[in-house]
Write a protein that holds these residues in place. Structure first.
Motif, mmCIF file in Angstrom:
data_model
loop_
_atom_site.group_PDB
_atom_site.id
_atom_site.type_symbol
_atom_site.label_atom_id
_atom_site.label_comp_id
_atom_site.label_asym_id
_atom_site.label_seq_id
_atom_site.Cartn_x
_atom_site.Cartn_y
_atom_site.Cartn_z
ATOM 1 N N MET A 87 0.334 0.528 3.425
ATOM 2 C CA MET A 87 1.185 1.311 4.322
ATOM 3 C C MET A 87 1.922 0.399 5.308
ATOM 4 S SD MET A 87 1.012 4.328 3.215
ATOM 5 C CE MET A 87 0.818 3.587 1.585
ATOM 6 N N ALA A 88 1.267 -0.688 5.734
ATOM 7 C CA ALA A 88 1.937 -1.654 6.608
ATOM 8 C C ALA A 88 3.092 -2.322 5.871
ATOM 9 C CB ALA A 88 0.940 -2.705 7.093
ATOM 10 N N VAL A 89 2.866 -2.654 4.607
ATOM 11 C CA VAL A 89 3.936 -3.244 3.786
ATOM 12 C C VAL A 89 5.094 -2.268 3.655
ATOM 13 C CG1 VAL A 89 4.543 -3.963 1.447
ATOM 14 C CG2 VAL A 89 2.439 -4.799 2.488
ATOM 15 N N TYR A 90 4.773 -1.007 3.402
ATOM 16 C CA TYR A 90 5.843 -0.013 3.234
ATOM 17 C C TYR A 90 6.662 0.126 4.515
ATOM 18 C CZ TYR A 90 8.260 4.238 1.836
ATOM 19 O OH TYR A 90 9.226 5.161 1.518
ATOM 20 N N GLY A 91 5.989 0.142 5.665
ATOM 21 C CA GLY A 91 6.704 0.229 6.927
ATOM 22 C C GLY A 91 7.616 -0.975 7.147
ATOM 23 N N ALA A 92 7.115 -2.170 6.833
ATOM 24 C CA ALA A 92 7.931 -3.377 6.986
ATOM 25 C C ALA A 92 9.098 -3.372 6.010
ATOM 26 C CB ALA A 92 7.060 -4.616 6.758
ATOM 27 N N MET A 93 8.859 -2.907 4.780
ATOM 28 C CA MET A 93 9.935 -2.804 3.789
ATOM 29 C C MET A 93 11.026 -1.856 4.254
ATOM 30 S SD MET A 93 7.893 -2.652 0.162
ATOM 31 C CE MET A 93 9.156 -1.496 -0.395
ATOM 32 N N MET A 94 10.616 -0.696 4.763
ATOM 33 C CA MET A 94 11.595 0.276 5.238
ATOM 34 C C MET A 94 12.379 -0.272 6.416
ATOM 35 S SD MET A 94 11.644 2.920 3.313
ATOM 36 C CE MET A 94 12.608 3.992 4.366
ATOM 37 N N ALA A 95 11.698 -0.991 7.316
ATOM 38 C CA ALA A 95 12.383 -1.586 8.464
ATOM 39 C C ALA A 95 13.446 -2.575 7.998
ATOM 40 C CB ALA A 95 11.363 -2.288 9.361
ATOM 41 N N SER A 96 13.072 -3.441 7.069
ATOM 42 C CA SER A 96 14.006 -4.451 6.579
ATOM 43 C C SER A 96 15.172 -3.811 5.831
ATOM 44 C CB SER A 96 13.270 -5.432 5.649
ATOM 45 O OG SER A 96 12.243 -6.112 6.335
ATOM 46 N N THR A 97 14.855 -2.855 4.949
ATOM 47 C CA THR A 97 15.897 -2.240 4.126
ATOM 48 C C THR A 97 16.872 -1.433 4.974
ATOM 49 O OG1 THR A 97 14.309 -2.082 2.311
ATOM 50 C CG2 THR A 97 16.329 -0.817 2.100
ATOM 51 N N ALA A 140 6.148 -2.612 12.833
ATOM 52 C CA ALA A 140 5.575 -1.653 11.885
ATOM 53 C C ALA A 140 4.233 -2.142 11.352
ATOM 54 C CB ALA A 140 6.555 -1.419 10.729
ATOM 55 N N VAL A 141 4.145 -3.431 11.020
ATOM 56 C CA VAL A 141 2.895 -3.990 10.500
ATOM 57 C C VAL A 141 1.802 -3.949 11.558
ATOM 58 C CG1 VAL A 141 1.782 -6.102 9.685
ATOM 59 C CG2 VAL A 141 4.008 -5.442 8.766
ATOM 60 N N VAL A 142 2.123 -4.410 12.759
ATOM 61 C CA VAL A 142 1.123 -4.475 13.832
ATOM 62 C C VAL A 142 0.615 -3.080 14.194
ATOM 63 C CG1 VAL A 142 0.772 -5.035 16.268
ATOM 64 C CG2 VAL A 142 1.967 -6.648 14.779
ATOM 65 N N VAL A 143 1.532 -2.135 14.348
ATOM 66 C CA VAL A 143 1.136 -0.773 14.727
ATOM 67 C C VAL A 143 0.252 -0.151 13.654
ATOM 68 C CG1 VAL A 143 1.991 1.569 15.113
ATOM 69 C CG2 VAL A 143 3.098 -0.358 16.242
ATOM 70 N N THR A 144 0.636 -0.307 12.390
ATOM 71 C CA THR A 144 -0.152 0.285 11.306
ATOM 72 C C THR A 144 -1.552 -0.314 11.243
ATOM 73 O OG1 THR A 144 1.878 0.642 10.017
ATOM 74 C CG2 THR A 144 -0.209 0.769 8.825
ATOM 75 N N LEU A 145 -1.651 -1.628 11.373
ATOM 76 C CA LEU A 145 -2.964 -2.272 11.312
ATOM 77 C C LEU A 145 -3.836 -1.915 12.520
ATOM 78 C CD1 LEU A 145 -2.080 -5.825 9.924
ATOM 79 C CD2 LEU A 145 -2.873 -3.807 8.685
ATOM 80 N N ILE A 146 -3.233 -1.801 13.683
ATOM 81 C CA ILE A 146 -3.997 -1.419 14.872
ATOM 82 C C ILE A 146 -4.509 0.016 14.739
ATOM 83 C CG2 ILE A 146 -3.802 -0.888 17.335
ATOM 84 C CD1 ILE A 146 -2.017 -3.314 17.639
ATOM 85 N N VAL A 165 0.726 -11.130 8.079
ATOM 86 C CA VAL A 165 1.837 -12.096 8.071
ATOM 87 C C VAL A 165 2.565 -12.055 6.730
ATOM 88 C CG1 VAL A 165 2.408 -14.545 8.132
ATOM 89 C CG2 VAL A 165 0.803 -13.607 9.795
ATOM 90 N N LEU A 166 1.811 -11.984 5.630
ATOM 91 C CA LEU A 166 2.441 -11.918 4.316
ATOM 92 C C LEU A 166 3.255 -10.636 4.157
ATOM 93 C CD1 LEU A 166 -0.421 -13.253 2.008
ATOM 94 C CD2 LEU A 166 1.741 -14.380 2.527
ATOM 95 N N ALA A 167 2.710 -9.529 4.616
ATOM 96 C CA ALA A 167 3.445 -8.262 4.536
ATOM 97 C C ALA A 167 4.736 -8.339 5.337
ATOM 98 C CB ALA A 167 2.572 -7.119 5.051
ATOM 99 N N TRP A 168 4.672 -8.981 6.498
ATOM 100 C CA TRP A 168 5.836 -9.092 7.376
ATOM 101 C C TRP A 168 6.908 -9.996 6.778
ATOM 102 C CZ3 TRP A 168 6.530 -13.332 11.296
ATOM 103 C CH2 TRP A 168 7.660 -13.107 12.089
ATOM 104 N N LEU A 169 6.515 -11.198 6.354
ATOM 105 C CA LEU A 169 7.497 -12.165 5.864
ATOM 106 C C LEU A 169 8.062 -11.780 4.500
ATOM 107 C CD1 LEU A 169 5.844 -15.556 6.915
ATOM 108 C CD2 LEU A 169 7.723 -14.345 8.020
ATOM 109 N N SER A 170 7.188 -11.316 3.605
ATOM 110 C CA SER A 170 7.666 -11.017 2.254
ATOM 111 C C SER A 170 8.601 -9.823 2.231
ATOM 112 C CB SER A 170 6.480 -10.773 1.317
ATOM 113 O OG SER A 170 5.656 -9.728 1.790
#
Length: 273
Positions: A87-97, A140-146, A165-170
């Motif tokens: 879910m953190a990856v999905y949030g980061a993906m949506m933010a980037s896209t 998005a990553v930080v909030v989801t993980l917290i 970090v990988l979810a954020w950068l990738s």
């Protein structure tokens, strides 16, 4: 003043003096873009609220189910842990896209054209979009993980940090996809195309459903989709196992393809000005 004198003064002007420092990049410009981004309620919903809701609906029911032989009560990893990072990856993906695709609305409003009439370097304009995507994706990553951790979904701290970090950068790869679509289509069509595509890619890549539960044919096909590399790297990191050898090549290949497409669409768009 004679014509000759005027021409002499013009010749004496150094054209480089009119070029802004750093190609026009400034922290003020970046802050303005970030404020515009955070005022977009759709972006906030899909990057911050939606992943948390999905985590609660899917992760919490699986919190007590172990993915190893060690029960969760005895320190084993919960099945909700890979769901949390997904879910953190999905949030980061949506933010980037969505940060990238926002250029479509700016083109419609004429903002992009106004910027191209200024000394602002086009590369700086793209860089600012990328930085905005990274900022929102990181949040998005930080909030989801917290939130996940506060709900009792825990993992070793080192694994959690590496996976985050990988979810954020990738997810940066998806900024290129957003920019490509934003320059290729009008604003009213850009999200219409991306809206259904991202969930489908996420499902096929193993973010919304474990790949090992899918038919073998779909498991093989998943390795050729854009989201699979991001999902495999982050999920492997958070549970502490080695990623698939093809995860990084998958990520790099799709990044190159999306970036190339974005550059091509950007050049096509600027030719019309």
């Amino acid at each position: 003043m004679t014509t000759a004198a005027t021409l002499a003064r013009l010749d004496a002007i150094d054209p480089s003096a009119r070029r802004p420092a750093n190609g026009g990049f400034s922290w003020t410009f970046l802050s303005v873009e970030l404020k515009r981004l955070f005022r977009n309620s759709t972006v906030i919903v899909f990057t911050l609220i939606f992943p948390i809701v999905m985590l609660v609906l899917i992760g919490i029911p699986n919190k007590d189910q172990a993915i190893t032989d060690v029960p969760v009560a005895q320190g084993g990893l919960s099945a909700a842990v890979p769901i949390m990072i997904s879910m953190a990856v999905y949030g980061a993906m949506m933010a980037s896209t969505m940060t990238g695709v926002s250029v479509a609305a700016e083109r419609t409003q004429g903002w992009s054209r106004q910027l191209r009439l200024t000394p602002l370097n086009p590369v700086v304009y793209i860089l600012v979009k990328v930085l905005c995507g990274l900022v929102l994706g990181g949040i998005a990553v930080v909030v989801t993980l917290i939130i996940g951790t506060s709900l009792g979904i825990t993992a070793p701290l080192g694994n959690l940090l590496l996976a985050g970090v990988l979810a954020w950068l990738s997810s940066l790869m998806m900024t290129s996809l957003g920019l490509a679509v934003g320059y290729a289509f009008p604003a009213q069509n850009a999200m219409r195309y991306l809206g259904p595509i991202l969930p489908i890619l996420s499902f096929m890549g193993g973010l919304f459903y474990p790949l090992y539960l899918m038919p073998e044919g779909l498991q093989i096909a998943a390795k050729f989709t854009p989201v699979w590399g991001i999902a495999d790297l982050s999920q492997s990191a958070i549970i502490g196992v080695a990623p698939d050898p093809w995860a990084i090549p998958n990520l790099l290949i799709w990044f190159v393809l999306f970036t190339g497409f974005a550059v091509m669409m950007f050049r096509r768009d600027t030719k019309r000005v």
